[in-house]
Scaffold this motif. Structure first.
Motif, mmCIF file in Angstrom:
data_model
loop_
_atom_site.group_PDB
_atom_site.id
_atom_site.type_symbol
_atom_site.label_atom_id
_atom_site.label_comp_id
_atom_site.label_asym_id
_atom_site.label_seq_id
_atom_site.Cartn_x
_atom_site.Cartn_y
_atom_site.Cartn_z
ATOM 1 N N ASN A 1 39.905 42.106 34.107
ATOM 2 C CA ASN A 1 40.090 42.053 35.555
ATOM 3 C C ASN A 1 41.104 40.970 35.890
ATOM 4 O OD1 ASN A 1 38.046 43.952 36.425
ATOM 5 N ND2 ASN A 1 36.552 42.477 35.660
ATOM 6 N N GLU A 2 41.419 40.877 37.184
ATOM 7 C CA GLU A 2 42.287 39.788 37.639
ATOM 8 C C GLU A 2 41.572 38.454 37.496
ATOM 9 O OE1 GLU A 2 41.282 42.079 40.462
ATOM 10 O OE2 GLU A 2 42.518 43.491 39.372
ATOM 11 N N SER B 1 35.061 34.621 42.617
ATOM 12 C CA SER B 1 35.758 35.135 41.444
ATOM 13 C C SER B 1 36.780 34.080 41.029
ATOM 14 C CB SER B 1 36.443 36.463 41.752
ATOM 15 O OG SER B 1 37.323 36.328 42.835
ATOM 16 N N LEU B 2 36.750 33.724 39.741
ATOM 17 C CA LEU B 2 37.584 32.631 39.236
ATOM 18 C C LEU B 2 38.547 33.117 38.166
ATOM 19 C CD1 LEU B 2 34.815 29.938 38.728
ATOM 20 C CD2 LEU B 2 36.345 30.205 40.685
ATOM 21 N N ASP B 3 39.753 32.597 38.212
ATOM 22 C CA ASP B 3 40.746 32.828 37.176
ATOM 23 C C ASP B 3 40.970 31.489 36.479
ATOM 24 O OD1 ASP B 3 42.759 33.839 35.567
ATOM 25 O OD2 ASP B 3 44.207 34.099 37.184
ATOM 26 N N TYR C 1 40.965 29.096 41.305
ATOM 27 C CA TYR C 1 41.537 28.874 39.978
ATOM 28 C C TYR C 1 40.995 27.582 39.387
ATOM 29 C CZ TYR C 1 44.671 32.493 41.536
ATOM 30 O OH TYR C 1 45.167 33.688 41.999
ATOM 31 N N CYS C 2 40.742 27.618 38.081
ATOM 32 C CA CYS C 2 40.293 26.441 37.354
ATOM 33 C C CYS C 2 41.330 26.106 36.297
ATOM 34 C CB CYS C 2 38.948 26.717 36.667
ATOM 35 S SG CYS C 2 37.618 27.025 37.828
ATOM 36 N N LEU C 3 41.605 24.838 36.111
ATOM 37 C CA LEU C 3 42.581 24.396 35.115
ATOM 38 C C LEU C 3 41.870 23.757 33.929
ATOM 39 C CD1 LEU C 3 45.543 23.974 34.262
ATOM 40 C CD2 LEU C 3 45.442 21.748 35.415
#
Length: 169
Positions: free
Chosen positions: A80-81, A90-92, A119-121
């Motif tokens: 998924n995205e 929803s996290l990328d 977003y998580c780095l």
């Protein structure tokens, strides 16, 4: 029965992949590469690194974040995205090998990532360890004033000091 709360992922938290998890990451990358090639997908990267390095590093960072958040990423051949659904978001997961690296989102991915809330780095490189450096909502990252170029196409960028722990407290 009360649902267990997902623990906050603190900035500076570190996760290492076991040897078996490293092997799983490598196998999943091979499987995804084959599925993407068969589907006609083109993997665009925003740096001088190889596609193989980007793929194994990205998947390993997702697995490391999962260890910190006590959950599994999406292991689909065509993912998924987003990589995780946590606390209704929803996290990328994004990764950089640079200790002072930025959270980067290529502009060309924005139309394809509308389902992503944040977003998580992670900082590190395969085989690890990986360190969580913070979280940012999509609405905070995807703004015109964040657009920069690092020589490989336009990206939205945030410095690490602008990121927060996940989830917000």
């Amino acid at each position: 029965m009360v649902a267990a709360a997902i623990p906050a992922v603190r900035i500076g938290a570190v996760a290492e992949l076991t040897r078996l998890e490293q092997q799983i990451a490598a196998l999943l990358c091979k499987s995804r590469k084959k599925a993407m090639a068969e589907g006609g997908s083109i993997n665009k990267i925003i740096g001088p690194q190889s596609v193989n390095f980007s793929n194994i590093n990205g998947l390993s960072a997702e697995m490391a974040f999962g260890k910190l958040a006590n959950c599994y990423p999406d292991f689909s051949e065509i993912p998924n995205e987003w990589d995780f659904r946590l606390n209704g978001l929803s996290l990328d997961i994004k990764v950089t090998k640079y200790q002072n690296g930025k959270l980067l989102l290529p502009i060309y991915k924005v139309p394809y990532s509308e389902a992503v809330d944040g977003y998580c780095l992670m900082v590190g490189q395969f085989p690890g360890p990986f360190e969580f450096r913070g979280f940012m909502y999509r609405s905070e990252l995807v703004t015109n004033w964040r657009i920069i170029s690092l020589g490989h196409g336009a990206v939205y960028a945030a410095h690490q000091h602008e990121l927060s722990e996940f989830p917000y407290e």
